[in-house]
Design a protein around this motif. Structure first.
Motif, PDB file in Angstrom:
ATOM      1  N   UNK A  67       0.829  -1.209   0.000  1.00 41.08           N
ATOM      2  CA  UNK A  67       0.000   0.000   0.000  1.00 41.08           C
ATOM      3  C   UNK A  67       0.863   1.258   0.000  1.00 41.08           C
ATOM      4  N   UNK A  68       1.967   1.229   0.736  1.00 41.62           N
ATOM      5  CA  UNK A  68       2.869   2.376   0.760  1.00 41.62           C
ATOM      6  C   UNK A  68       3.523   2.610  -0.592  1.00 41.62           C
ATOM      7  N   UNK A  69       3.922   1.531  -1.246  1.00 46.55           N
ATOM      8  CA  UNK A  69       4.528   1.660  -2.576  1.00 46.55           C
ATOM      9  C   UNK A  69       3.519   2.216  -3.567  1.00 46.55           C
ATOM     10  N   UNK A  70       2.298   1.693  -3.525  1.00 52.76           N
ATOM     11  CA  UNK A  70       1.267   2.183  -4.439  1.00 52.76           C
ATOM     12  C   UNK A  70       0.947   3.643  -4.134  1.00 52.76           C
ATOM     13  N   UNK A  71       0.838   3.981  -2.869  1.00 55.27           N
ATOM     14  CA  UNK A  71       0.440   5.329  -2.463  1.00 55.27           C
ATOM     15  C   UNK A  71       1.490   6.383  -2.792  1.00 55.27           C
ATOM     16  N   UNK A  72       2.756   6.067  -2.559  1.00 55.85           N
ATOM     17  CA  UNK A  72       3.805   7.070  -2.736  1.00 55.85           C
ATOM     18  C   UNK A  72       4.667   6.810  -3.966  1.00 55.85           C
ATOM     19  N   UNK A  73       5.004   5.550  -4.215  1.00 53.89           N
ATOM     20  CA  UNK A  73       5.948   5.222  -5.277  1.00 53.89           C
ATOM     21  C   UNK A  73       5.397   5.348  -6.672  1.00 53.89           C
ATOM     22  N   UNK A  74       4.221   4.816  -6.914  1.00 52.36           N
ATOM     23  CA  UNK A  74       3.656   4.823  -8.272  1.00 52.36           C
ATOM     24  C   UNK A  74       3.407   6.245  -8.780  1.00 52.36           C
ATOM     25  N   UNK A  75       2.749   7.123  -8.014  1.00 53.61           N
ATOM     26  CA  UNK A  75       2.576   8.489  -8.527  1.00 53.61           C
ATOM     27  C   UNK A  75       3.903   9.203  -8.788  1.00 53.61           C
ATOM     28  N   UNK A  76       4.861   9.026  -7.899  1.00 56.90           N
ATOM     29  CA  UNK A  76       6.168   9.661  -8.100  1.00 56.90           C
ATOM     30  C   UNK A  76       6.861   9.108  -9.343  1.00 56.90           C
ATOM     31  N   UNK A  77       6.816   7.811  -9.522  1.00 57.96           N
ATOM     32  CA  UNK A  77       7.422   7.186 -10.701  1.00 57.96           C
ATOM     33  C   UNK A  77       6.757   7.690 -11.981  1.00 57.96           C
ATOM     34  N   UNK A  78       5.442   7.801 -11.979  1.00 60.22           N
ATOM     35  CA  UNK A  78       4.736   8.291 -13.161  1.00 60.22           C
ATOM     36  C   UNK A  78       5.089   9.751 -13.466  1.00 60.22           C
ATOM     37  N   UNK A  79       5.256  10.565 -12.453  1.00 58.03           N
ATOM     38  CA  UNK A  79       5.659  11.960 -12.676  1.00 58.03           C
ATOM     39  C   UNK A  79       7.031  11.999 -13.331  1.00 58.03           C
ATOM     40  N   UNK A  80       7.952  11.187 -12.832  1.00 55.81           N
ATOM     41  CA  UNK A  80       9.308  11.179 -13.391  1.00 55.81           C
ATOM     42  C   UNK A  80       9.317  10.643 -14.818  1.00 55.81           C
ATOM     43  N   UNK A  81       8.670   9.493 -15.042  1.00 54.81           N
ATOM     44  CA  UNK A  81       8.670   8.877 -16.377  1.00 54.81           C
ATOM     45  C   UNK A  81       7.969   9.774 -17.396  1.00 54.81           C
ATOM     46  N   UNK A  82       6.826  10.324 -17.044  1.00 55.41           N
ATOM     47  CA  UNK A  82       6.104  11.197 -17.974  1.00 55.41           C
ATOM     48  C   UNK A  82       6.867  12.495 -18.227  1.00 55.41           C
ATOM     49  N   UNK A  83       7.585  12.975 -17.222  1.00 55.64           N
ATOM     50  CA  UNK A  83       8.421  14.154 -17.422  1.00 55.64           C
ATOM     51  C   UNK A  83       9.543  13.880 -18.410  1.00 55.64           C
ATOM     52  N   UNK A  84      10.178  12.727 -18.284  1.00 57.47           N
ATOM     53  CA  UNK A  84      11.242  12.353 -19.224  1.00 57.47           C
ATOM     54  C   UNK A  84      10.680  12.174 -20.624  1.00 57.47           C
ATOM     55  N   UNK A  85       9.541  11.493 -20.734  1.00 58.10           N
ATOM     56  CA  UNK A  85       8.909  11.318 -22.049  1.00 58.10           C
ATOM     57  C   UNK A  85       8.542  12.672 -22.661  1.00 58.10           C
ATOM     58  N   UNK A  86       8.016  13.567 -21.847  1.00 58.74           N
ATOM     59  CA  UNK A  86       7.682  14.903 -22.341  1.00 58.74           C
ATOM     60  C   UNK A  86       8.909  15.642 -22.830  1.00 58.74           C
ATOM     61  N   UNK A  87      10.012  15.506 -22.117  1.00 57.13           N
ATOM     62  CA  UNK A  87      11.254  16.163 -22.518  1.00 57.13           C
ATOM     63  C   UNK A  87      11.743  15.618 -23.867  1.00 57.13           C
ATOM     64  N   UNK A  88      11.706  14.289 -24.004  1.00 55.30           N
ATOM     65  CA  UNK A  88      12.155  13.671 -25.256  1.00 55.30           C
ATOM     66  C   UNK A  88      11.236  14.016 -26.424  1.00 55.30           C
ATOM     67  N   UNK A  89       9.941  14.019 -26.187  1.00 60.39           N
ATOM     68  CA  UNK A  89       8.990  14.351 -27.257  1.00 60.39           C
ATOM     69  C   UNK A  89       9.081  15.824 -27.638  1.00 60.39           C
ATOM     70  N   UNK A  90       9.369  16.682 -26.683  1.00 60.13           N
ATOM     71  CA  UNK A  90       9.488  18.112 -26.972  1.00 60.13           C
ATOM     72  C   UNK A  90      10.599  18.392 -27.958  1.00 60.13           C
ATOM     73  N   UNK A  91      11.713  17.690 -27.825  1.00 61.27           N
ATOM     74  CA  UNK A  91      12.817  17.862 -28.767  1.00 61.27           C
ATOM     75  C   UNK A  91      12.450  17.414 -30.165  1.00 61.27           C
ATOM     76  N   UNK A  92      11.688  16.329 -30.276  1.00 62.67           N
ATOM     77  CA  UNK A  92      11.313  15.839 -31.607  1.00 62.67           C
ATOM     78  C   UNK A  92      10.171  16.654 -32.219  1.00 62.67           C
ATOM     79  N   UNK A  93       9.395  17.356 -31.404  1.00 61.19           N
ATOM     80  CA  UNK A  93       8.287  18.177 -31.911  1.00 61.19           C
ATOM     81  C   UNK A  93       8.702  19.626 -32.157  1.00 61.19           C
TER      82      UNK A  93
END
Length: 138
Positions: A67-93
């Motif tokens: 429950x702790x991993x789901x509550x704290x880890x998953x949202x944080x991981x998604x913020x980091x991964x989506x931020x990296x994806x956004x950074x990479x896509x921004x360069x190609x767009x």
């Protein structure tokens, strides 16, 4: 198992009660947050406690790590991964990568909240709720 005390605020027809308790009776991540000092939790009422009674309850430990991993880890991981994806896509767009990274982080935060809400609905059953173990006279 964590034990706490509180006052029965409401008796629900489904065998549950709502207990007002101090945050210190909850687990440390909840008790350390900057919220109100008192919280209301749902609890199973096997002993028939009534509104206004001061009761003792137990909160089960089962699955607290997951429950702790789901509550704290998953949202944080998604913020980091989506931020990296956004950074990479921004360069190609041909858009400023910092702006698309920021947008990706916002999207990741929203996705994390949605996943957290879905998980909460999935595990919201009587086996994961607090249970009243006694009425404290006083």
């Amino acid at each position: 198992m964590r034990t706490g005390t509180g006052v029965v605020e409401e008796v629900c027809p489904n065998g549950l009660v709502r207990i007002q308790t101090n945050r210190n009776n909850l687990y440390s991540p909840c008790s350390d947050s900057m919220c109100a000092d008192n919280v209301v939790i749902d609890a199973v009422n096997p002993i028939g406690a009534q509104k206004g009674q001061y009761v003792q309850f137990n909160i089960p430990d089962a699955g607290m790590g997951v429950k702790g991993i789901i509550c704290f880890g998953v949202p944080l991981l998604l913020v980091i991964v989506c931020g990296i994806l956004g950074y990479l896509l921004g360069g190609s767009w041909q858009v400023a990568p910092e702006m698309t990274a920021f947008a990706g982080m916002i999207v990741g935060g929203i996705l994390g909240c949605l996943i957290l809400k879905g998980y909460e609905k999935k595990i919201n059953n009587n086996q994961t709720k607090a249970e009243i173990t006694g009425i404290i006279s006083g």
